[in-house]
Design an enzyme around this catalytic site. Structure first.
Site: not given
Ligand SMILES: [Zn+2]
Length: 372
Positions: A133-135, A172, A174
């Site tokens: 989920h951070h990529a 998070h 993001n």
């Protein structure tokens, strides 16, 4: 109970980020083994599939051409100065040989999962080696190179589905948030340790979307020492009613297990009791669920969480098929308590009161913001 598909390949779970790196893909193998041991595979309604690498045209749903070129070059073993511009070469995102092919396979599972749901071939798809989920569009971050979630959600949108993305990882979500910040057909909900204390230092309660996407992004930042009781309070007061209001066709759930009390990277203090309760509620709320792994740096506890998640999603009761066998396979993770389930735990005293005050303040703000 509808069909459920578990995406797994031994090869991808052996991929190594390096001895000192906290991200251990082998968690998916541990999960698979535990599911096997607890009799959660091999039913007529369950199947195990090995994913194929995702074609580049789909990777472009989430990433730029030049970024994909950079990841591909790094994957071939090239080291070049420009890679830092793409977030590669840091401690978190080292220039790993084979990273492009490996990421394509991880993303392949998530993509196949959503397509299977969209085509009504299954009701549940689970990819423990997904949830990156951070990529970002043109940058690797937080152990994530290819954002499989964004790709899958875009595929669903292209086919006319309304999607709720819920992220219960300790960090998070993001990368997913920024991809759909202006979109009203995707509801993005992230529950996480507040950015005041934890990477990636975003995901505040007042980040709620923009343009026509206003009101479709929901952030629930939580203080350190949040326990099951407070986390569930946030889930029942904010997340669940908002999902019910949105009425998604498909629910994409990032089930990172780094919220657990023993996780070395975060300060939340959950047990898997609240974790599986939430997954059970999600299961009852939406008929189609694509679930992925995510963070989780206590390997064994993470494997227990994901085994239980699979059990709940498939409506199966985990039973230790080896229990009582002298010299039977001893598997580390569940030996701690003699079962997959954690002992209940709650924070007490001034720590609890401090956390409660902060959580209540945030929930009051969100209730008002979202007219709950
Ligand atoms: Zn995380």
């Amino acid at each position: 109970m509808g069909r459920a598909i578990f995406y797994y390949s031994a090869e991808t779970s052996w991929y190594d980020f390096g001895a000192d790196h906290p991200f251990k893909p082998e968690r998916s193998q541990k999960t698979f083994e535990l599911c096997h041991r607890y009799g959660l595979l091999g039913y007529p309604h369950t199947s195990v599939k090995s994913p194929s690498p995702l074609e580049r045209k789909y990777l472009l749903f989430a990433h730029s051409n030049e970024y994909l070129d950079a990841v591909s070059r790094v994957g071939r073993g090239e080291i070049f100065e420009d890679m830092l511009r793409f977030g590669i070469g840091s401690e978190d995102n080292p220039p790993l040989k084979g990273i492009y092919e490996w990421s394509r396979r991880c993303a392949g599972a998530t993509w196949e999962g959503i397509v299977t749901l969209l085509e009504n071939e299954a009701d549940v798809a689970f990819n423990p080696l997904g949830g990156f989920h951070h990529a970002h569009h043109s940058q690797a971050e937080g152990f994530c190179y290819i954002n499989d979630l964004v790709i899958a959600i875009r595929e669903a949108l292209n086919r006319g589905a309304r999607v709720t993305y819920i992220d219960i990882d300790a960090h998070h979500g993001n990368g997913v948030q920024e991809a759909f910040y202006g979109e009203d057909r995707v509801q993005v909900i992230s529950m996480h340790e507040s950015g005041r204390y934890l990477f990636p230092h975003t995901g505040y309660a007042d980040e709620t979307g923009e343009g026509k996407g206003k009101g479709f992004t929901v952030n629930i930042p939580l203080p350190p020492k949040t326990d099951d009781e407070l986390y569930l309070k946030a889930f029942y007061e904010i997340s669940l009613p908002l999902i019910k209001r949105f009425e998604p066709d498909i629910l994409v759930a990032q089930l990172g297990a780094d919220t657990m009390i023993s996780d070395p990277l975060t300060d939340l203090m959950l047990t898997n009791n609240s974790y599986i309760k939430m997954i059970d509620e999600l299961r009852k709320t939406c008929q189609k669920i694509l679930a992925t792994g995510g963070g989780g740096y206590d390997i064994y506890r993470t494997a227990r969480c994901w085994t239980l998640a699979w059990a709940v999603l498939t409506g199966l009761d985990p039973r230790d098929e080896f229990a009582g066998l002298v010299g039977g396979m001893m598997f580390g993770p569940e030996m701690e308590v003699g079962s997959l389930y954690d002992y209940p735990y709650s924070v007490k005293g001034p720590d609890k009161e401090k956390a409660r005050q902060e959580v209540e303040k945030t929930l009051a703000f969100l209730s008002h913001q979202f007219h709950l």
